[in-house]
Design an enzyme around this catalytic site. Structure first.
Site, PDB file in Angstrom:
ATOM      1  N   HIS A   1       0.837  -1.203   0.000  1.00 56.03           N
ATOM      2  CA  HIS A   1       0.000   0.000   0.000  1.00 56.03           C
ATOM      3  C   HIS A   1       0.875   1.257   0.000  1.00 56.03           C
ATOM      4  CE1 HIS A   1      -3.695   2.302   1.169  1.00 56.03           C
ATOM      5  NE2 HIS A   1      -2.799   3.089   1.717  1.00 56.03           N
ATOM      6  N   GLU A   2       1.815   1.315   0.938  1.00 60.27           N
ATOM      7  CA  GLU A   2       2.651   2.518   1.038  1.00 60.27           C
ATOM      8  C   GLU A   2       3.606   2.643  -0.154  1.00 60.27           C
ATOM      9  OE1 GLU A   2       1.710   4.617   3.080  1.00 60.27           O
ATOM     10  OE2 GLU A   2       0.505   3.351   4.401  1.00 60.27           O
TER      11      GLU A   2
ATOM     12  N   GLU B   1      -4.349   8.377  -2.762  1.00 60.23           N
ATOM     13  CA  GLU B   1      -4.882   7.113  -2.257  1.00 60.23           C
ATOM     14  C   GLU B   1      -5.211   6.157  -3.397  1.00 60.23           C
ATOM     15  OE1 GLU B   1      -4.656   6.172   0.680  1.00 60.23           O
ATOM     16  OE2 GLU B   1      -4.254   8.072   1.694  1.00 60.23           O
TER      17      GLU B   1
END
Length: 498
Positions: free
Chosen positions: A264-265, A294
């Site tokens: 995700h990061e 996002e």
């Protein structure tokens, strides 16, 4: 172009100050000793005030006015940069310097108190600091709202997602509110009739998890010469230009959370590392708001890395790293694990079908707090009631309730809706990428992200803030932000719908 060039130099200084604050903030979350918290809050407050003074100096407004008169002589990127300079200036000029300093200090101090309060599951410990952070956040929202002619919440939202308004969000979220209960029920019924995923037997040593996480970062495209991976209580992507710091957290009983957190990061980091070097430290060279940010993290984690194709690559890598063999370690079982739908208390651990419910709740609550309709003292009860109504869960304690996120203690009112707006944009962008480059899904089966990364570099990363969000999405996908592709994706992945 003299006025514009002078402005560009001024904003380059602001960008360097922002980088310094970014590294100090990263250190606060990862390595800083607790005893340094008050001094770090003061350091960050002073940097915020210095930046505010540069930005709001009378000559800055004069330079912007003169540069606007020169706009016909500017190129496309320069005009967009001037647009973003003006927006940044207006946001800053609306807020007095003493309020900037006070809100920065309060958020830093509240964020540090949150760590201990969360560990103790004691909301009362945080409540006074959170109330002060909220009070100052409401003052900032009111000041910006008065300057922009906006509702205070819309003014705060604009700081995270330029141009986004409740009037655009509400119809999208109402669609989700209407569709999600039936979708969750249908998916859980379908999964109940299928073989349950087998557990992956641990333990999973932290050193091995980190090594695998770094291997996956490199596969996705993270430039390890311009960033690093560390540990924090709450995973995040931060740091500075050409020095992107990402974090995760580890559990030796279950490696899934850390690995998916890294992926995700890494999606966030790819965006930061892919921004155009020619425009670094200029507003137009920054990421285009948190909905698109996002979208990049969720596109990597959810759209790509929870796909059946990527699981074909990840399963043997997991087995090799942790010495696993047998039916638990097959790609099919791993995919069942990563697509299991089950309502849970913790937002960051939620599956992608129930995740929007967590955001619907937080969006409702933070709007009420900013409007003055929900007191801090009543937040735990309102949070618990909302999670019960949306997901049928009874929250057992504050740690798994309203203390689980750092956003409100850290003063980030207006951030939460961008997570689900980002999920919508991620589905839209991934569908367009696969239509343009049909090999992308098969490439993922061998851990090859080059085609996907290249498409994102061209259509999102390298465009930075040249375009408004909906304009960028129209050019990349053919339509503005909507919920249809996201819902289509969920039905296809979880219900087998075409």
């Amino acid at each position: 172009m003299q006025a514009y060039q002078t402005l560009a130099g001024r904003f380059a200084r602001l960008g360097a100050l922002g980088d310094a604050a970014g590294i100090l903030s990263w250190d606060r979350e990862t390595l800083m000793p607790d005893g340094a918290a008050d001094m770090r809050a003061e350091q960050l407050a002073q940097l915020a005030v210095i930046g505010h003074e540069i930005l709001t100096a009378p000559e800055t407004g004069d330079l912007i006015g003169r540069a606007l008169d020169e706009a016909a002589t500017l190129g496309e990127w320069e005009r967009a940069n001037l647009r973003e300079m003006r927006r940044t200036y207006l946001h800053a000029a609306a807020v007095p310097a003493d309020l900037v300093a006070a809100s920065s200090r309060a958020a830093s101090q509240s964020g540090m108190i949150w760590r201990e309060a969360r560990a103790r599951s004691d909301f009362a410990m945080l409540a006074p600091a959170l109330a002060e952070t909220l009070r100052l956040g409401r003052e900032v929202g009111a000041a910006k709202g008065a300057a922009f002619g906006l509702d205070p919440y819309d003014a705060l939202l604009d700081g995270y997602d330029p141009g986004m308004r409740r009037a655009a969000i509400d119809p999208l979220f109402e669609t989700l509110r209407a569709e999600l209960p039936g979708l969750v029920a249908a998916v859980r019924e379908r999964q109940a009739a299928e073989p349950a995923p087998l557990p992956l037997p641990g333990p999973f040593p932290v050193a091995a998890q980190k090594a695998l996480g770094e291997r996956l970062m490199r596969a996705v495209g993270f430039d390890v010469t311009r960033g690093r991976l560390d540990v924090s209580l709450h995973p995040f992507c931060g740091g500075a230009t050409d020095d992107v710091r990402i974090t995760t957290r580890y559990d030796e009983a279950d490696a899934s959370g850390a690995l998916m957190g890294v992926l995700h990061e890494t999606g966030h980091a790819l965006y930061e590392q892919g921004l155009p070097p020619a425009w670094r430290h200029q507003p137009v060279g920054a990421a285009r708001g948190m909905t698109l940010h996002e979208s990049q993290s969720l596109l990597v984690e959810m759209q790509a890395c929870r796909s059946a194709e990527f699981c074909a690559y990840l399963a043997p890598a997991l087995g090799e790293t942790f010495g696993g063999a047998g039916p638990s370690w097959t790609p099919e079982n791993l995919h069942r694990r990563y697509t299991r739908v089950e309502p849970g208390f913790i937002r960051v651990d939620a599956d992608e079908v129930t995740y929007p419910a967590h955001i619907l709740l937080r969006y409702t609550l933070e709007r009420a707090m900013v409007a003055g309709d929900l007191a801090v003292a009543d937040l735990p009860g309102a949070f618990n009631d909302g999670l019960r109504d949306l997901l049928g869960l009874t929250v057992p304690d504050d740690r798994r309730g309203c203390l689980q996120d750092i956003h409100w203690p850290g003063g980030s009112f207006g951030y939460f809706p961008t997570y689900t707006l980002g999920a919508m944009a991620a589905a839209q962008l991934f569908r367009a990428a696969c239509a343009a480059v049909p090999s992308i899904p098969n490439d993922l089966a061998s851990g090859d992200f080059a085609a996907l990364r290249g498409w994102l570099r061209t259509n999102v990363h390298a465009r930075a803030s040249l375009l408004e969000t909906d304009e960028l999405l129209r050019e990349a996908t053919g339509k503005p932000l909507g919920a249809d592709n996201f819902l289509r994706h969920l039905r296809a992945r979880y219900l087998g719908a075409s």
